[in-house]
Design a protein around this motif. Sequence first.
Motif, mmCIF file in Angstrom:
data_model
loop_
_atom_site.group_PDB
_atom_site.id
_atom_site.type_symbol
_atom_site.label_atom_id
_atom_site.label_comp_id
_atom_site.label_asym_id
_atom_site.label_seq_id
_atom_site.Cartn_x
_atom_site.Cartn_y
_atom_site.Cartn_z
ATOM 1 N N ASP A 1 0.715 -1.210 -0.024
ATOM 2 C CA ASP A 1 0.160 -0.151 0.149
ATOM 3 C C ASP A 1 0.871 1.402 0.048
ATOM 4 O O ASP A 1 0.457 2.413 0.009
ATOM 5 C CB ASP A 1 -1.071 0.012 1.317
ATOM 6 N N ASN A 2 2.157 0.918 0.063
ATOM 7 C CA ASN A 2 3.026 2.480 -0.030
ATOM 8 C C ASN A 2 3.029 3.199 -1.146
ATOM 9 O O ASN A 2 2.585 2.501 -2.325
ATOM 10 C CB ASN A 2 4.443 1.931 0.172
ATOM 11 N N PRO A 3 2.987 4.532 -1.080
ATOM 12 C CA PRO A 3 3.237 5.239 0.167
ATOM 13 C C PRO A 3 1.709 5.436 0.816
ATOM 14 O O PRO A 3 0.859 5.316 0.531
ATOM 15 C CB PRO A 3 3.801 6.562 -0.323
ATOM 16 N N ILE A 4 1.831 5.486 2.412
ATOM 17 C CA ILE A 4 0.603 5.618 3.052
ATOM 18 C C ILE A 4 0.355 7.032 3.390
ATOM 19 O O ILE A 4 -0.715 7.336 3.769
ATOM 20 C CB ILE A 4 0.602 4.726 4.330
ATOM 21 N N LEU A 5 1.366 8.042 3.227
ATOM 22 C CA LEU A 5 1.242 9.558 3.476
ATOM 23 C C LEU A 5 1.879 10.020 2.141
ATOM 24 O O LEU A 5 3.002 9.981 2.144
ATOM 25 C CB LEU A 5 1.391 9.873 4.887
ATOM 26 N N SER A 6 1.183 10.862 1.384
ATOM 27 C CA SER A 6 2.142 11.566 0.187
ATOM 28 C C SER A 6 1.259 13.125 -0.291
ATOM 29 O O SER A 6 0.526 13.338 0.376
ATOM 30 C CB SER A 6 2.197 10.418 -0.899
ATOM 31 N N LYS A 7 1.811 13.368 -0.937
ATOM 32 C CA LYS A 7 1.537 14.924 -1.400
ATOM 33 C C LYS A 7 -0.062 15.046 -1.793
ATOM 34 O O LYS A 7 -0.590 13.898 -2.394
ATOM 35 C CB LYS A 7 2.210 15.413 -2.587
ATOM 36 N N ASP A 8 -0.606 15.867 -1.695
ATOM 37 C CA ASP A 8 -2.098 16.358 -2.237
ATOM 38 C C ASP A 8 -1.976 17.868 -2.577
ATOM 39 O O ASP A 8 -2.162 18.707 -1.654
ATOM 40 C CB ASP A 8 -3.064 15.883 -1.410
ATOM 41 N N LEU A 9 -1.370 18.107 -3.700
ATOM 42 C CA LEU A 9 -1.076 19.781 -4.144
ATOM 43 C C LEU A 9 -2.593 20.346 -4.146
ATOM 44 O O LEU A 9 -2.652 21.754 -3.967
ATOM 45 C CB LEU A 9 -0.291 19.927 -5.359
ATOM 46 N N SER A 10 -3.683 19.638 -4.313
ATOM 47 C CA SER A 10 -4.997 20.251 -4.445
ATOM 48 C C SER A 10 -5.480 20.755 -3.189
ATOM 49 O O SER A 10 -6.157 21.789 -3.388
ATOM 50 C CB SER A 10 -5.966 19.312 -4.990
ATOM 51 N N ILE A 11 -4.859 20.460 -2.106
ATOM 52 C CA ILE A 11 -5.205 21.107 -0.806
ATOM 53 C C ILE A 11 -3.832 21.706 -0.132
ATOM 54 O O ILE A 11 -3.925 22.202 1.093
ATOM 55 C CB ILE A 11 -5.949 19.978 0.061
ATOM 56 N N GLY A 12 -2.798 21.797 -0.839
ATOM 57 C CA GLY A 12 -1.723 22.523 -0.449
ATOM 58 C C GLY A 12 -0.649 21.655 0.560
ATOM 59 O O GLY A 12 0.027 22.282 1.208
ATOM 60 N N VAL A 13 -0.669 20.268 0.272
ATOM 61 C CA VAL A 13 0.214 19.720 0.929
ATOM 62 C C VAL A 13 1.281 19.092 0.170
ATOM 63 O O VAL A 13 1.029 18.310 -0.965
ATOM 64 C CB VAL A 13 -0.652 18.278 1.500
ATOM 65 N N SER A 14 2.532 19.316 0.400
ATOM 66 C CA SER A 14 3.605 18.939 -0.260
ATOM 67 C C SER A 14 4.818 18.342 0.527
ATOM 68 O O SER A 14 5.167 18.791 1.779
ATOM 69 C CB SER A 14 4.425 20.324 -0.978
ATOM 70 N N GLY A 15 5.368 17.152 0.239
ATOM 71 C CA GLY A 15 6.521 16.627 0.858
ATOM 72 C C GLY A 15 6.041 16.166 2.279
ATOM 73 O O GLY A 15 7.044 16.344 3.261
ATOM 74 N N PRO A 16 5.066 15.403 2.339
ATOM 75 C CA PRO A 16 4.773 14.991 4.013
ATOM 76 C C PRO A 16 5.779 13.883 4.416
ATOM 77 O O PRO A 16 5.914 12.850 3.621
ATOM 78 C CB PRO A 16 3.326 14.397 3.806
ATOM 79 N N GLY A 17 6.620 14.037 5.454
ATOM 80 C CA GLY A 17 7.452 13.049 5.531
ATOM 81 C C GLY A 17 8.135 13.121 7.167
ATOM 82 O O GLY A 17 7.850 13.931 7.979
ATOM 83 N N HIS A 18 9.058 12.140 7.346
ATOM 84 C CA HIS A 18 10.016 12.255 8.544
ATOM 85 C C HIS A 18 9.106 12.131 9.707
ATOM 86 O O HIS A 18 9.054 13.341 10.364
ATOM 87 C CB HIS A 18 11.100 13.167 8.679
ATOM 88 N N CYS A 19 8.827 11.187 10.067
ATOM 89 C CA CYS A 19 7.627 10.991 11.174
ATOM 90 C C CYS A 19 7.882 10.425 12.465
ATOM 91 O O CYS A 19 8.827 9.783 12.647
ATOM 92 C CB CYS A 19 6.159 10.566 10.719
ATOM 93 N N SER A 20 7.084 10.603 13.529
ATOM 94 C CA SER A 20 7.065 10.003 14.817
ATOM 95 C C SER A 20 5.743 9.513 15.089
ATOM 96 O O SER A 20 4.645 10.348 14.593
ATOM 97 C CB SER A 20 7.789 10.838 15.663
ATOM 98 N N VAL A 21 5.382 8.766 16.071
ATOM 99 C CA VAL A 21 3.888 8.569 16.504
ATOM 100 C C VAL A 21 3.694 8.654 17.922
ATOM 101 O O VAL A 21 4.713 8.144 18.887
ATOM 102 C CB VAL A 21 3.869 6.875 16.226
ATOM 103 N N THR A 22 2.792 9.223 18.554
ATOM 104 C CA THR A 22 2.726 9.321 19.823
ATOM 105 C C THR A 22 0.870 9.058 20.079
ATOM 106 O O THR A 22 0.225 8.741 19.166
ATOM 107 C CB THR A 22 2.805 10.793 20.201
ATOM 108 N N THR A 23 0.463 9.328 21.373
ATOM 109 C CA THR A 23 -0.971 8.714 21.670
ATOM 110 C C THR A 23 -1.547 10.183 22.083
ATOM 111 O O THR A 23 -0.872 11.224 22.469
ATOM 112 C CB THR A 23 -0.838 7.836 22.824
ATOM 113 N N SER A 24 -2.856 10.076 22.013
ATOM 114 C CA SER A 24 -3.919 11.281 22.516
ATOM 115 C C SER A 24 -3.704 11.501 23.972
ATOM 116 O O SER A 24 -3.175 10.538 24.654
ATOM 117 C CB SER A 24 -5.188 11.049 21.985
ATOM 118 N N PRO A 25 -4.035 12.714 24.484
ATOM 119 C CA PRO A 25 -3.869 12.826 25.958
ATOM 120 C C PRO A 25 -4.626 11.616 26.460
ATOM 121 O O PRO A 25 -4.211 11.428 27.802
ATOM 122 C CB PRO A 25 -4.571 13.926 26.025
#
Length: 338
Positions: free
Chosen positions: A264-288
């Motif tokens: 399924d890769n990539p699971i997060l990628s650009k969407d220039l139609s809404i102004g998203v370019s180059g999503p990357g280098h992530c970490s993961v955490t939990t909600s409060p």
Amino acid sequence: MKTAFLIIVNLFSLLIYGNNNINFDSSNYVTYTNPLGVFVADPYVLKVGSNYYLYGTSVANIGFKVWESSNLVNWEEKGFAFNKFEEGNEWGQSDFWAPEVINYNNKYYMIYSARASDGHLKIAVAESLSPVGPFQNIKAPLFDDGFSNIDGHIFIDTDGIPYLFYVRDCSENIINGKHISQIYVRELSEDLTEVIGEPFLVVQPSQEWEGLTEEWQWNEGPFVLKENGIYYLLYSANYFASSEYSIGYATANNLKGPWIKSKDNPILSKDLSIGVSGPGHCSVTTSPDDSELFIVYHTHAFPKSPSGIRVLNIDRIYFDENGNLKILGPTRTPQPIP
């Protein structure tokens, strides 16, 4: 010049995004909207009790700033967590990149990369009694294998054994005439100051979306999760200043592999139609309340002119009924606050 530039960028962020990212709609439903207005790259979030601490590539010629939040959305800058001008921190010269901090054995440990006096990029470890610092080097460099290495990530397995994931950087890693970034893993000593045994190759560019025909190729920014006995490695591919910078993942039953990339890769990628370019280098955490997982990542601050100026985003991430990793994003519309 760098300080003046950052002041201008921070003022610009206030003008564009404001300093309060929480919104109330007509039904008083509390929401937030990406991006969150913190100009930082390679973001890493550590949750400590009811507070969150954000680290990232921020002042690359000096060190790393830290931000604090109670809700993952509104962030207050707390100054430098790590400063190369502090006594004991003189090893790194420039290119202070991608810090991560873990709470381990009643201390806080920061792993980061920087350019050493010999011109090579290397990984170091610093410690502090507080998540806001000041952090001081305890092993710099952590190891030296003759390559430039970046993007250190420490994963403590459920048996308590620490492991180091890191990137052999494409600046010096040439394979069959191409510059290629590869992700490796090595076991760490209990005190996090020594690597143990030989490195194991985790992943390298191998899927079409990762630019296999290019002279420069990247798999970088590793972050590891464990769910139902399966290890999940989130990573980024393509050039960080390109709109094609995106996130994929691989899974394994053993930290030393074999690692299998998701179809399924990539699971997060650009969407220039809404102004998203180059999503990357992530970490993961939990909600409060620990009921949800959130992915923390950067996008280009100026989508029409991608560059090294990047800005913070968060979105929901989850495992579906088949164990596949899914992201509800990238978003640019109001989302329920964590």
